[in-house]
Design a protein around this motif. Structure first.
Motif, PDB file in Angstrom:
ATOM      1  N   TRP A   1       0.815  -1.211   0.000  1.00 21.87           N
ATOM      2  CA  TRP A   1       0.000   0.000   0.000  1.00 21.87           C
ATOM      3  C   TRP A   1       0.852   1.266   0.000  1.00 21.87           C
ATOM      4  N   ASN A   2       2.156   1.119   0.184  1.00 19.17           N
ATOM      5  CA  ASN A   2       3.051   2.276   0.096  1.00 19.17           C
ATOM      6  C   ASN A   2       3.220   2.733  -1.350  1.00 19.17           C
ATOM      7  N   TRP A   3       2.953   1.822  -2.292  1.00 18.30           N
ATOM      8  CA  TRP A   3       3.163   2.168  -3.705  1.00 18.30           C
ATOM      9  C   TRP A   3       2.002   1.755  -4.613  1.00 18.30           C
ATOM     10  N   MET A   4       0.979   1.130  -4.048  1.00 20.27           N
ATOM     11  CA  MET A   4      -0.219   0.789  -4.811  1.00 20.27           C
ATOM     12  C   MET A   4      -1.347   1.702  -4.347  1.00 20.27           C
ATOM     13  N   LYS A   5      -1.832   2.543  -5.238  1.00 15.57           N
ATOM     14  CA  LYS A   5      -2.782   3.574  -4.850  1.00 15.57           C
ATOM     15  C   LYS A   5      -4.193   3.027  -4.666  1.00 15.57           C
ATOM     16  N   GLU A   6      -4.718   2.333  -5.678  1.00 14.09           N
ATOM     17  CA  GLU A   6      -6.076   1.825  -5.598  1.00 14.09           C
ATOM     18  C   GLU A   6      -6.302   0.746  -6.645  1.00 14.09           C
ATOM     19  N   VAL A   7      -7.358  -0.028  -6.449  1.00  9.45           N
ATOM     20  CA  VAL A   7      -7.743  -1.054  -7.408  1.00  9.45           C
ATOM     21  C   VAL A   7      -9.129  -0.696  -7.946  1.00  9.45           C
ATOM     22  N   GLU A   8      -9.206  -0.555  -9.245  1.00  6.14           N
ATOM     23  CA  GLU A   8     -10.449  -0.145  -9.906  1.00  6.14           C
ATOM     24  C   GLU A   8     -11.098  -1.355 -10.587  1.00  6.14           C
ATOM     25  N   ILE A   9     -12.363  -1.598 -10.314  1.00  4.09           N
ATOM     26  CA  ILE A   9     -13.089  -2.690 -10.954  1.00  4.09           C
ATOM     27  C   ILE A   9     -13.614  -2.198 -12.300  1.00  4.09           C
ATOM     28  N   VAL A  10     -13.135  -2.823 -13.379  1.00  2.00           N
ATOM     29  CA  VAL A  10     -13.544  -2.442 -14.731  1.00  2.00           C
ATOM     30  C   VAL A  10     -14.815  -3.201 -15.132  1.00  2.00           C
TER      31      VAL A  10
ATOM     32  N   VAL B   1      -5.213  -1.677 -11.775  1.00  2.00           N
ATOM     33  CA  VAL B   1      -4.479  -1.316 -10.565  1.00  2.00           C
ATOM     34  C   VAL B   1      -3.699  -0.027 -10.820  1.00  2.00           C
ATOM     35  N   HIS B   2      -3.834   0.930  -9.929  1.00  2.00           N
ATOM     36  CA  HIS B   2      -3.148   2.222 -10.044  1.00  2.00           C
ATOM     37  C   HIS B   2      -2.004   2.275  -9.022  1.00  2.00           C
ATOM     38  N   PHE B   3      -0.832   2.723  -9.469  1.00  2.00           N
ATOM     39  CA  PHE B   3       0.357   2.759  -8.624  1.00  2.00           C
ATOM     40  C   PHE B   3       0.886   4.176  -8.455  1.00  2.00           C
ATOM     41  N   THR B   4       1.523   4.413  -7.322  1.00  2.00           N
ATOM     42  CA  THR B   4       2.240   5.679  -7.129  1.00  2.00           C
ATOM     43  C   THR B   4       3.706   5.530  -7.505  1.00  2.00           C
ATOM     44  N   GLU B   5       4.197   4.284  -7.525  1.00  2.00           N
ATOM     45  CA  GLU B   5       5.566   3.986  -7.945  1.00  2.00           C
ATOM     46  C   GLU B   5       5.533   2.754  -8.838  1.00  2.00           C
TER      47      GLU B   5
ATOM     48  N   GLN C   1       9.144  -5.421 -10.618  1.00  2.00           N
ATOM     49  CA  GLN C   1       9.580  -6.744 -10.175  1.00  2.00           C
ATOM     50  C   GLN C   1       8.757  -7.214  -8.974  1.00  2.00           C
ATOM     51  N   GLN C   2       8.560  -6.314  -8.031  1.00  2.00           N
ATOM     52  CA  GLN C   2       7.811  -6.663  -6.830  1.00  2.00           C
ATOM     53  C   GLN C   2       6.358  -7.012  -7.172  1.00  2.00           C
ATOM     54  N   TRP C   3       5.771  -6.271  -8.090  1.00  2.00           N
ATOM     55  CA  TRP C   3       4.379  -6.526  -8.452  1.00  2.00           C
ATOM     56  C   TRP C   3       4.254  -7.878  -9.171  1.00  2.00           C
ATOM     57  N   SER C   4       5.193  -8.174 -10.072  1.00  2.00           N
ATOM     58  CA  SER C   4       5.122  -9.453 -10.780  1.00  2.00           C
ATOM     59  C   SER C   4       5.275 -10.616  -9.806  1.00  2.00           C
TER      60      SER C   4
END
Length: 441
Positions: free
Chosen positions: A12-21, A28-32, A36-39
């Motif tokens: 949550w330090n670098w993942m802003k929000e999750v949007e349901i399409v 998924v929206h990120f601030t950074e 590698q970490q996300w994969s």
């Protein structure tokens, strides 16, 4: 909810929000851009139903029994006893329709077994269909008892994780890079592989990179050739002597450059017999070059307390060096942030801002940008081998023995190329496909 006690909450330090399409798509929206970490997390994180979990407290999530679990897997919990958990195949599993696959066994009975020797006897008698224990003696008797392993001959097992000798960089003399290098050159890992593991594992390369494409594509042979190490006691003795470590009192062990005595211990948990025998060999190797070190076997709780609290000299560990889709996960474990309690890795508290900087740069590199990733990784590998904060020793096996009495077509070098694991958190790496390939005898 964002509970800090959940091990992946730092996302949550670098993942802003999750949007349901739509019902099958999220954005998924990120601030950074931590690629590698996300994969890595995409392979690891389970999907859980919101209506069950949204009102649970942090304590319930971390310590609750989770009775009647509901998830997206191919089996559901049917029952349990003191020594077993029983799972029933989910006939409505989503992948039956979407992927056209279905596990063969209708039920899985997951047994609690008290130790390696008990499991060995059970697999010989056909009381276990599959075991993921380290079982000594299997290479010698596998043909006589019809025991199936992934490889027909040595190393018999796939590699699953890297066993590392952690050196406490915050204690003397492990804070001296020359002493750490002397330790690395003194250890005969081939002896451990042969004598302790009966060639069921293979010796680690100097970087500790598991022999899988996702990791080895970043392995820089030129860097390893120039800065790597191997077993050579003469080099170890020279490194000690050149750095001022000398045997002053004639007891066969070197003193520190300031004249102080060196008395070190190597710890592993009591009962972990393969590791116990391994550190006996390591202690003898270190004694042979003049380093006074002894093997100690605290009970597991004390071992964990000393490891996490940094209250040790040397320790074997492999807790988060597991096979993954990105070598980032391995270095994240080795160079994890220094804290009062090192619960996730970097147990020896190696502190090098440059290493952390390179790790962050690699994390921000897209997974498919190999050229940029290789440049960063080569620099990180050179730094690691120049510093030797820790010593990779061997690749712990993906322990796998199977009986062919009831089931055939187990994973092997000749058959289905699936990861033969039933460990928690590993089903998604191939264990489920193993179940779909099984054939009833």
């Amino acid at each position: 909810k964002k509970y800090p006690g959940v091990h992946y909450s730092s996302m949550w330090n670098w993942m802003k929000e999750v949007e349901i399409v739509d019902r099958l798509t999220v954005r998924v929206h990120f601030t950074e851009p931590l690629y590698q970490q996300w994969s890595f997390q995409l392979y690891q994180l389970p999907m859980v139903p919101e209506h069950i979990w949204k009102n649970k407290t942090e304590a319930e999530i971390l310590t609750g029994a989770n009775e009647g679990p509901i998830g997206t897997g191919c089996y559901t919990a049917e029952g349990y006893g003191q020594d077993r958990m029983i799972y029933l195949r989910n006939e409505n599993w989503w992948a039956i329709e979407q992927l056209g696959i279905k596990p063969t066994p209708k039920r899985i009975v997951y047994l609690t077994v008290s130790g390696n020797n008990v499991a060995l006897g059970m697999i010989f008698k056909g009381e276990l269909d599959i075991s993921n224990f380290f079982l000594p003696g299997v290479p010698a008797v596998k043909s006589a008892y019809g025991i199936h392993t992934y490889f027909d001959g040595a190393p018999y097992m796939l590699s699953d994780n890297t066993a590392v000798l952690f050196l406490n960089n915050s204690r003397k003399p492990m804070d001296d890079v020359n002493f750490r290098k002397a330790v690395a050159w003194a250890i005969n890992a081939d002896d451990i592989v042969t004598r302790v593991f009966e060639n069921q594992v293979i010796k680690s390369n100097p970087l500790g990179f598991l022999p899988i494409d996702a990791w080895m594509k970043y392995y820089d042979e030129k860097v390893v050739e120039q800065y790597g190490f191997k077993y050579d006691p003469s080099v170890s003795k020279k490194l000690l002597a050149d750095a001022g470590y000398k045997d002053i009192n004639g007891d066969g062990f070197v003193e520190a450059p300031d004249g102080s005595k060196i008395e070190l211990s190597i710890i592993v948990p009591f009962g972990w017999t393969d590791w116990m025998e391994s550190i006996k060999i390591i202690a003898n190797n270190l004694n042979a070059v003049g380093i006074n070190a002894k093997a100690e076997f605290p009970d597991y709780s004390r071992y964990q307390d000393e490891l996490y609290g940094g209250n040790f000299d040397m320790a074997i560990n492999n807790f988060n060096s597991n096979l993954s889709n990105t070598v980032w996960s391995y270095y994240y474990w080795l160079f994890w942030d220094i804290r009062e309690q090192q619960t996730q890795g970097n147990y020896g508290k190696y502190n090098n801002p440059k290493a952390f900087e390179l790790m962050e740069a690699f994390d921000r590199t897209p997974v498919d940008d190999y050229e940029a990733g290789q440049k960063i990784m080569s620099e990180l590998e050179e730094l690691f081998l120049k510093e030797i904060p820790y010593v990779p020793l061997w690749f712990n096996g993906m322990w796998f023995q199977a009986s062919t009495d009831a089931w055939t077509n187990w994973p092997s070098e000749h058959g289905p190329n699936y990861y033969p694991c039933t460990w928690n958190g590993k089903w998604q790496l191939g264990g489920i496909f193993m179940l779909t390939a099984l054939e009833a005898k």
